[in-house]
Structure formats: C-alpha cells, structure tokens
Design a protein around this motif. Structure first.
Motif, PDB file in Angstrom:
ATOM      1  N   ARG A 412     -34.384 -47.360   8.289  1.00 36.06           N
ATOM      2  CA  ARG A 412     -34.191 -47.052   6.871  1.00 36.06           C
ATOM      3  C   ARG A 412     -35.403 -46.295   6.306  1.00 36.06           C
ATOM      4  NH1 ARG A 412     -29.873 -50.331   4.880  1.00 36.06           N
ATOM      5  NH2 ARG A 412     -29.270 -51.890   6.425  1.00 36.06           N
ATOM      6  N   ASN A 413     -35.248 -45.891   5.054  1.00 33.26           N
ATOM      7  CA  ASN A 413     -36.303 -45.144   4.354  1.00 33.26           C
ATOM      8  C   ASN A 413     -36.781 -43.961   5.198  1.00 33.26           C
ATOM      9  OD1 ASN A 413     -38.038 -44.498   2.274  1.00 33.26           O
ATOM     10  ND2 ASN A 413     -39.713 -45.744   3.095  1.00 33.26           N
ATOM     11  N   GLY A 414     -35.845 -43.191   5.702  1.00 33.20           N
ATOM     12  CA  GLY A 414     -36.188 -42.042   6.526  1.00 33.20           C
ATOM     13  C   GLY A 414     -35.054 -41.045   6.529  1.00 33.20           C
ATOM     14  N   LEU A 415     -35.230 -39.986   7.301  1.00 28.97           N
ATOM     15  CA  LEU A 415     -34.210 -38.944   7.384  1.00 28.97           C
ATOM     16  C   LEU A 415     -33.897 -38.664   8.842  1.00 28.97           C
ATOM     17  CD1 LEU A 415     -35.684 -35.929   8.152  1.00 28.97           C
ATOM     18  CD2 LEU A 415     -36.717 -36.433   5.944  1.00 28.97           C
ATOM     19  N   MET A 416     -32.707 -38.124   9.074  1.00 31.90           N
ATOM     20  CA  MET A 416     -32.277 -37.835  10.428  1.00 31.90           C
ATOM     21  C   MET A 416     -31.391 -36.596  10.405  1.00 31.90           C
ATOM     22  SD  MET A 416     -32.671 -39.185  13.489  1.00 31.90           S
ATOM     23  CE  MET A 416     -32.910 -40.955  13.243  1.00 31.90           C
ATOM     24  N   PHE A 417     -31.687 -35.648  11.308  1.00 29.05           N
ATOM     25  CA  PHE A 417     -30.844 -34.477  11.479  1.00 29.05           C
ATOM     26  C   PHE A 417     -29.699 -34.807  12.432  1.00 29.05           C
ATOM     27  CE2 PHE A 417     -34.631 -32.544   9.821  1.00 29.05           C
ATOM     28  CZ  PHE A 417     -34.183 -31.434   9.124  1.00 29.05           C
ATOM     29  N   TYR A 418     -28.593 -34.163  12.199  1.00 31.92           N
ATOM     30  CA  TYR A 418     -27.445 -34.410  13.066  1.00 31.92           C
ATOM     31  C   TYR A 418     -27.717 -33.929  14.490  1.00 31.92           C
ATOM     32  CZ  TYR A 418     -22.837 -34.112  15.141  1.00 31.92           C
ATOM     33  OH  TYR A 418     -21.767 -34.238  15.987  1.00 31.92           O
ATOM     34  N   ASP A 419     -28.417 -32.790  14.616  1.00 33.83           N
ATOM     35  CA  ASP A 419     -28.696 -32.229  15.937  1.00 33.83           C
ATOM     36  C   ASP A 419     -29.563 -33.197  16.732  1.00 33.83           C
ATOM     37  OD1 ASP A 419     -28.758 -30.234  17.973  1.00 33.83           O
ATOM     38  OD2 ASP A 419     -30.777 -29.736  17.325  1.00 33.83           O
ATOM     39  N   GLU A 420     -29.138 -33.545  17.927  1.00 33.33           N
ATOM     40  CA  GLU A 420     -29.847 -34.519  18.733  1.00 33.33           C
ATOM     41  C   GLU A 420     -31.221 -34.017  19.163  1.00 33.33           C
ATOM     42  OE1 GLU A 420     -29.034 -37.475  19.165  1.00 33.33           O
ATOM     43  OE2 GLU A 420     -27.005 -37.452  18.376  1.00 33.33           O
ATOM     44  N   VAL A 421     -31.332 -32.728  19.427  1.00 37.84           N
ATOM     45  CA  VAL A 421     -32.630 -32.182  19.850  1.00 37.84           C
ATOM     46  C   VAL A 421     -33.641 -32.304  18.723  1.00 37.84           C
ATOM     47  CG1 VAL A 421     -33.825 -30.106  20.618  1.00 37.84           C
ATOM     48  CG2 VAL A 421     -31.526 -30.606  21.463  1.00 37.84           C
ATOM     49  N   MET A 422     -33.200 -31.988  17.518  1.00 37.03           N
ATOM     50  CA  MET A 422     -34.112 -32.080  16.371  1.00 37.03           C
ATOM     51  C   MET A 422     -34.481 -33.521  16.070  1.00 37.03           C
ATOM     52  SD  MET A 422     -32.381 -29.270  13.808  1.00 37.03           S
ATOM     53  CE  MET A 422     -33.588 -29.560  12.545  1.00 37.03           C
ATOM     54  N   ASN A 423     -33.570 -34.426  16.409  1.00 34.00           N
ATOM     55  CA  ASN A 423     -33.830 -35.828  16.093  1.00 34.00           C
ATOM     56  C   ASN A 423     -35.072 -36.364  16.787  1.00 34.00           C
ATOM     57  OD1 ASN A 423     -31.817 -36.303  14.285  1.00 34.00           O
ATOM     58  ND2 ASN A 423     -30.330 -36.962  15.813  1.00 34.00           N
ATOM     59  N   LYS A 424     -35.329 -35.888  18.002  1.00 40.36           N
ATOM     60  CA  LYS A 424     -36.510 -36.365  18.727  1.00 40.36           C
ATOM     61  C   LYS A 424     -37.779 -36.092  17.944  1.00 40.36           C
ATOM     62  CE  LYS A 424     -35.260 -36.417  23.594  1.00 40.36           C
ATOM     63  NZ  LYS A 424     -35.527 -35.826  24.920  1.00 40.36           N
ATOM     64  N   ASP A 425     -37.932 -34.838  17.530  1.00 38.12           N
ATOM     65  CA  ASP A 425     -39.134 -34.472  16.781  1.00 38.12           C
ATOM     66  C   ASP A 425     -39.171 -35.183  15.431  1.00 38.12           C
ATOM     67  OD1 ASP A 425     -39.860 -32.783  18.828  1.00 38.12           O
ATOM     68  OD2 ASP A 425     -38.839 -31.049  17.951  1.00 38.12           O
ATOM     69  N   MET A 426     -37.996 -35.291  14.789  1.00 38.07           N
ATOM     70  CA  MET A 426     -37.968 -35.890  13.466  1.00 38.07           C
ATOM     71  C   MET A 426     -38.265 -37.378  13.507  1.00 38.07           C
ATOM     72  SD  MET A 426     -37.758 -33.635  11.297  1.00 38.07           S
ATOM     73  CE  MET A 426     -37.742 -34.864  10.009  1.00 38.07           C
ATOM     74  N   LEU A 427     -37.856 -38.051  14.573  1.00 40.54           N
ATOM     75  CA  LEU A 427     -38.160 -39.473  14.678  1.00 40.54           C
ATOM     76  C   LEU A 427     -39.659 -39.720  14.686  1.00 40.54           C
ATOM     77  CD1 LEU A 427     -35.526 -40.859  17.219  1.00 40.54           C
ATOM     78  CD2 LEU A 427     -35.887 -41.579  14.853  1.00 40.54           C
ATOM     79  N   ALA A 428     -40.368 -38.885  15.459  1.00 39.25           N
ATOM     80  CA  ALA A 428     -41.825 -39.015  15.498  1.00 39.25           C
ATOM     81  C   ALA A 428     -42.420 -38.724  14.125  1.00 39.25           C
ATOM     82  CB  ALA A 428     -42.408 -38.061  16.539  1.00 39.25           C
ATOM     83  N   HIS A 429     -41.855 -37.718  13.460  1.00 40.56           N
ATOM     84  CA  HIS A 429     -42.357 -37.376  12.127  1.00 40.56           C
ATOM     85  C   HIS A 429     -42.102 -38.504  11.127  1.00 40.56           C
ATOM     86  CE1 HIS A 429     -43.371 -34.809   8.706  1.00 40.56           C
ATOM     87  NE2 HIS A 429     -42.276 -35.272   8.132  1.00 40.56           N
ATOM     88  N   ILE A 430     -40.898 -39.063  11.188  1.00 41.92           N
ATOM     89  CA  ILE A 430     -40.563 -40.162  10.281  1.00 41.92           C
ATOM     90  C   ILE A 430     -41.491 -41.346  10.511  1.00 41.92           C
ATOM     91  CG2 ILE A 430     -38.776 -41.854   9.720  1.00 41.92           C
ATOM     92  CD1 ILE A 430     -36.722 -39.666  10.389  1.00 41.92           C
TER      93      ILE A 430
END
Length: 697
Positions: A412-430
């Motif tokens: 929770r309290n985060g964001l997630m892109f639908y694209d699975e490849v982008m999700n990897k980088d975004m998870l670390a950022h979140i």
C-alpha cells in the motif's frame, strides 16, 4: 522531470477550496461542461423584473423586459414600417392619378421620409425611439389629412385604430394613454372648429353626436387593444419563463449525470470523453496518455469507526488534494466509493508520470484536519499507459485497476505500472521512497564534514556539511542515491531544514571547542527556494544554535539561478542582509554566465572538480581554471577549487591565484568525531594525505 513538460503544481485553479472546511464548488466545476449560464441569468432577470409580478395586471416597456419581448417588438416594428411605407407609396400614386389635394401629396412625402428614418433607428436597435417617432408621425399625418379633407367623416380616421393597436403592442403604457387622450381631444377640437365655422365640411353636416360616437368607439377600442396586447406580452413572457425553467432542469440533470454529487468531480461519462480527446491529441503530438487508478487505503475503517459523514468530508478533502497535485490539463474523476481515476494528457517523458504520481502520494499522506479529527490517509495507484498498454478506455482502466491491486499487495501507499518490466524498477523506487519517509521520521541522517583549506597557510577555516543516510541496519548511503528522490517527492524540504539546523548547531559547537572564526557551508536545493520560507528557516536555525550569520555559508548552483532570477535574487539579498555568505557551486558545468555573477553579489566561486582533476594533465583545463580565477577576482569573488587530488594540482591552482581548496588530497567528508581529530592534531596539510586520514572511511 523533463523541463518541457507542463508544471503539475496547479495551485491556482479557481475551483479549489479549503479542503478542511468546504466541499469543492460544484457550480464552478459544472461550468467546465456548461460554460453558458444564460438560462439561470435570464430566469433571475425575469423574476426580478416588473414583467412578472404578483398581480400580473400590466406589463410596461422598460429595460428589464425579457429578450423575447424585445425581439418581438423589434420584428413587428420593422414589419409595420415596411407596410406603412408601402401604403404611403400607394396613397401617393393614387393621389397623383386622381389629381387630388396637393396638401395630401406633401403630407405623404414628408411622412414617407420620417418613417424611413424610423426604420434606420430600428435597425441600429433603437426600437423604442423609432416606434415613438413612428406613432406620433402617423398620428400627425392622419390628423392633417382628415382635417384637410372631410373631417370626422373622412375614412382616413380609421388609421387611428391601427396606431392604438401598435402602441399597445409596444407596451409603453404612458405613450398609449397619451395617444388615446390626444386622439380624443382631436375629435373634440375638430368638431368644435366645425361647429363655430372655423372648419367647414359641406358634405358632412356637424353634429355633437358624431363626436361622441367616435370618442366612445375609440375608448372601447383603446381598452380592448391594451388588454389584448397585455395578454399577448404576458403569454410570451410566461412561455419564456417556462422555457428557461425547462432548460434549467435540463442543466441540473446534465450536471447530476456528468458530475459526482459529493466531490463535484467529473464522473465516468466525462472521463471517457476527456480520455478520447487526450488520445486524439496524443496521436497528433506523438505523446502518451496515462490512466491512474487510485484507491484509498483502509477507507472502510474511517467509515466504520467515525461514521459516513466524516468519510464524506475526507473524500472531499482527498478530491481537493488530487486537483492540487495534477497539472492544469489533466482530469481527476471519481468513479465511486473511494476510487478515483486520473487522466494525464500530453506525456512526453515517462518520468513525468512517476513524478506526478509521487507528488499525489505525498499530498494524500499529509495529515487532514476534519473538525476534531486529525486523519492521515494513504492511497495505492495503478498506472496504465497508452499506446503501450492500448488505446481503449475500458481496457486501460482495467489494467490500471490490476496494477493498483498489485500496489496494495506490495504494501500500500505506493504506485505500480501495469508493465511487468517497469514494475521491477518501480518496486525498488517505491521501497526507497517509503524508506526515505521512515528515515525522516526516525532521524536516520548524519552530517559528514569536508574541510576547506586556505592554500596559503594550510589552515582549515571552514567545512562543507554533506548529508549521509545511515539506515537502521548500519548501511551508509550517499546523497546521490536519495537526494534526487527526495527532490521529486518534496521530502527535500524536511531534509534540508534538518541539515540547516544540524549544521548551525555543529558549527557553534566547533567554535566552543576552540575553532575560532570557523564557518560551515550548506548546499541548498531549488525546491527550498521555491517554498518561499527559506529566510525564516535560516534565521530560526541560526537563533537556535546561537550562531552568528556570518559563519553560515549557503551554496547554490548555476541551474538554480536560471529558474527565476528575480525571485531568487530577492531571497538571496534578504539572507545576505542578515550576514549570511553565499557561494556559487560547481561553476562551469551549468548555465555559466557573467550576468549571474553581476546580478548576484556572491562571496565565493567554486570551480567544479571536472576542471580541477585534469588541470595539471590537460593544458585547456588549466587555462579554463586560470580564466575563471581571473574573472572571479575582477568581480571581487574569492575562489575555492573543488576536487583537489594531488599536491601538484594544489600548487598549480595556488600559483594561478586560487585562495582556497577542497578535495580528497586534504580529506574526504568525514564524521564529526574524525573531524575533531583532524583539527585537534593539526598535522601539516601534506601529511594529512600521506597518513591516510581519509583512508579509514
């Protein structure tokens, strides 16, 4: 964020109200979809006018008349004038053929010219004046004609009836009464003149009965005409009022059909329309459209524990914050419950989506005061992008919805892109953003100090305070890894404030330990300037540490000076007035311009390390260093060389006129305990490097 992208801090929107006290103005929001409020204004106009009163006895011609009456009067006046002109022409021709009275021809000619002038007045919307002149001209012409011919028995007198009818249609009560009285007086005067022999009509014997008959006939006609015309105007006015009410009902229905009743935000119908427009523009401009699906975290708990009324107020506050978090051209919709949909139009850089989304997360997470309740809400955001994930609204909404649920599952309290490849980088950022927020709350930051050296004497006269993030597991993270994230999320404000307070406190402590005339330098972010309260924070930090302002040096970059020189210059001048010194950092790598050095009265200029490192290896770099030093001295600036790594660099820069140096040759940035050892031992400057004080870091 890409500088070409639009600013997403939309703080000047007219529909944004105080989130804690008032709901969003629904009327103002509806104007985006129904900008023409003609119907409401006209309805109020008619209701307040004398046309619709309690009795509805009479309707006078005045400026408050509804538009339909004015248009009706204008049209009918034009039509009557055309008919009158045509009648005058026929009468004139008939008079010439039958060789009748010359007086008749002259009267008809003069009347024709005057009536033609009335037509021009009506064309320029002077309907009342044109009608007034027309009526009295026709009265005068008819009176002259029947007086000069057969008197009260002349057929021309029938024209009086037409004058009364048209006067009643215009609705000017005073004019109608005036014409009626004057016509009646005309009958009496002509009859009396005939009776005493002043006017003789051989074919028409005089009788007072004729006068009385005509007077009574025209009195009855006058009353009937006025009553019928009044009823006609009332009917027209009632129809317009009813029409306006119907249209107002339609507008209310459309508003309810297209806008959320609680928050005033557009609903799904408007969202689809705005999305289709955004897709059309994106195809033309080679841009992207992002769909953000936002859901509040644990909103049900608020409704269950505090009641639905508090929950409604919370939704209104959230809606207001969402509007404040996006750009002017973006769309914020409420889908229902605690679900919101945001459409970001004209995306040229993917980092813009991340920046706006993080800005939304930060704004939503700020405490919300609702009466006696202080609430902290968070949200989860799912993001789908067109054309990467498709161009269909329902398809993108579903994908953003799926991404939102993954964001909830990720903590929770985060964001997630639908694209699975982008999700990897975004998870670390979140994770990094969330950890950074925790670090602020847990005070996990420390300051390291890198000394500044007087190259002529080797004395340490100052130190630059450099922040480090010391995590709970002991890991030491450098500023390059978290400062950009802090700036993108706005967390740099809290971090920068802590750095100022801690650096001032430590500088005063250094002075108490015997480092006289010792100063400390602090780097500033452009966001700290944009917040507008930097001077207040600096003054408070100095006062808290009991530190003289002259011992605080603030470092700014050239890129900052290019943002808004007038505002920045005013803030720097205000701080300089209280004694704070300023240096321009990393000179030569940004927007190097003599104009900045002329406009801003800096104390120090710091040559960027990229020039210093190769100054003894590449002749051009040394030439640039010498040019910068010479220019700075001409502008009465002292020079600090950053990134000195060798004794050869130090000696070459000192020979070129550089007064001060900073770099690993002297010492890296070290914790405060090691800095105490450094200044207390006071070894020679050359020995610091050889004995490896910095190698223990």
């Amino acid at each position: 964020m890409d500088t070409k992208s639009r600013n997403f801090h939309s703080n000047n929107k007219p529909n944004q109200l105080d989130e804690n006290t008032n709901p969003i103005d629904k009327e103002d929001l509806s104007e985006r979809f129904h900008s023409d409020l003609h119907f409401e204004l006209k309805l109020a106009d008619i209701a307040q006018s004398s046309l619709v009163d309690q009795e509805l006895i009479e309707i006078e011609d005045n400026d408050e008349s509804p538009q339909v009456i004015r248009k009706f009067n204008s049209l009918r006046t034009k039509q009557l004038i055309v008919i009158v002109l045509f009648t005058i022409v026929l009468a004139f021709i008939n008079n010439l053929i039958n060789q009748q009275s010359d007086v008749t021809s002259k009267v008809l000619l003069v009347t024709f010219l005057i009536v033609l002038g009335c037509y021009q007045l009506v064309k320029i919307k002077r309907v009342q004046l044109g009608g007034f002149i027309l009526l009295w001209t026709l009265y005068a012409a008819l009176t002259v004609l029947y007086v000069s011919n057969d008197g009260l028995r002349d057929p021309v007198i029938i024209g009086y009836t037409g004058i009364l009818i048209f006067s009643a249609m215009l609705g000017n009560k005073n004019q109608f009464i005036g014409l009626t009285l004057v016509m009646g007086a005309s009958f009496l005067l002509v009859g009396y003149a005939n009776h005493i022999g002043l006017l003789l009509y051989p074919n028409t014997p005089f009788g007072w009965g004729i006068v009385l008959d005509l007077f009574l006939i025209y009195a009855v006609i006058s009353y009937a005409v006025w009553t019928l015309a009044n009823d006609l105007r009332f009917a027209l006015t009632s129809l317009e009022v009813e029409n306006l009410r119907v249209n107002q009902s339609k507008q209310d229905f459309q508003r309810k059909a297209h806008y959320d009743h609680l928050t005033g935000l557009p609903n799904r119908i408007i969202a689809v329309d705005r999305f289709n427009q955004a897709i059309f523009h994106s195809h033309r401009n080679s841009a992207k459209v992002a769909v953000l699906f936002l859901d509040l975290d644990n909103f049900k708990t608020v409704n269950d524990s505090l009641g639905h009324a508090v929950g409604d107020h919370l939704l209104q506050a959230i809606a207001n914050r969402l509007l404040q978090s996006v750009r002017e051209g973006d769309t914020v919709c409420r889908l229902g419950g605690d679900e919101f949909l945001i459409i970001l139009d004209g995306i040229l850089n993917d980092t813009d989506i991340t920046s706006i989304s993080n800005h939304i997360l930060g704004n939503i997470a700020r405490p919300i005061q609702l009466d006696e309740h202080s609430l902290t809400a968070t949200c989860s955001i799912g993001i789908a992008i067109s054309p990467i994930d498709g161009d269909d609204f329902d398809g993108l909404r579903k994908k953003a919805d799926m991404a939102m649920y993954r964001a909830k599952n990720a903590g929770r309290n985060g964001l997630m892109f639908y694209d699975e490849v982008m999700n990897k980088d975004m998870l670390a950022h979140i994770d990094r953003v969330n950890s950074l927020r925790d670090a602020i709350a847990n005070r996990e930051f420390v300051l390291h100090y890198q000394p500044k050296i007087d190259l002529s004497s080797g004395r340490i006269f100052s130190a630059e305070a450099l922040i480090r993030w010391q995590t709970s597991d002991g890991e030491l993270i450098g500023p390059d890894e978290f400062i950009p994230i802090a700036e993108n999320t706005g967390l740099i404000i809290e971090i920068g404030e802590w750095v100022l307070y801690e650096a001032c406190r430590q500088c005063r402590e250094f002075q108490r330990q015997g480092l006289t005339d010792f100063s400390v330098a602090v780097n500033l972010s452009s966001i700290q300037f944009r917040r507008g309260n930097l001077q207040k924070i600096v003054i408070s930090a100095l006062a808290s540490a009991e530190l003289d302002a002259s011992y605080l040096e603030l470092e700014v970059t050239e890129s900052l000076l290019a943002e808004d020189s007038n505002d920045i210059q005013a803030q720097i001048k205000a701080l300089q007035d209280i004694g704070v010194t300023f240096s321009i950092d990393d000179f030569g790598t940004g927007y190097s311009s003599l104009s900045y050095l002329r406009e801003f009265n800096f104390d120090f200029l710091k040559i960027d390390r990229t020039f210093v490192i190769k100054s003894t290896e590449q002749e051009n770099d040394m030439i640039l260093c010498e040019a910068i030093i010479g220019m700075a001295h001409k502008l009465k600036l002292m020079v600090v060389a950053e990134g000195i790594e060798t004794q050869q660099q130090k000696e070459a820069l000192f020979a070129a006129g550089c007064e001060f140096g900073q770099g690993n040759y002297f010492s890296k940035a070290i914790p405060v305990e090691q800095f105490y050892q450094l200044v207390n031992v006071k070894p020679s400057v050359d020995r610091i490097a050889t004995e490896g004080v910095s190698e223990n870091l």
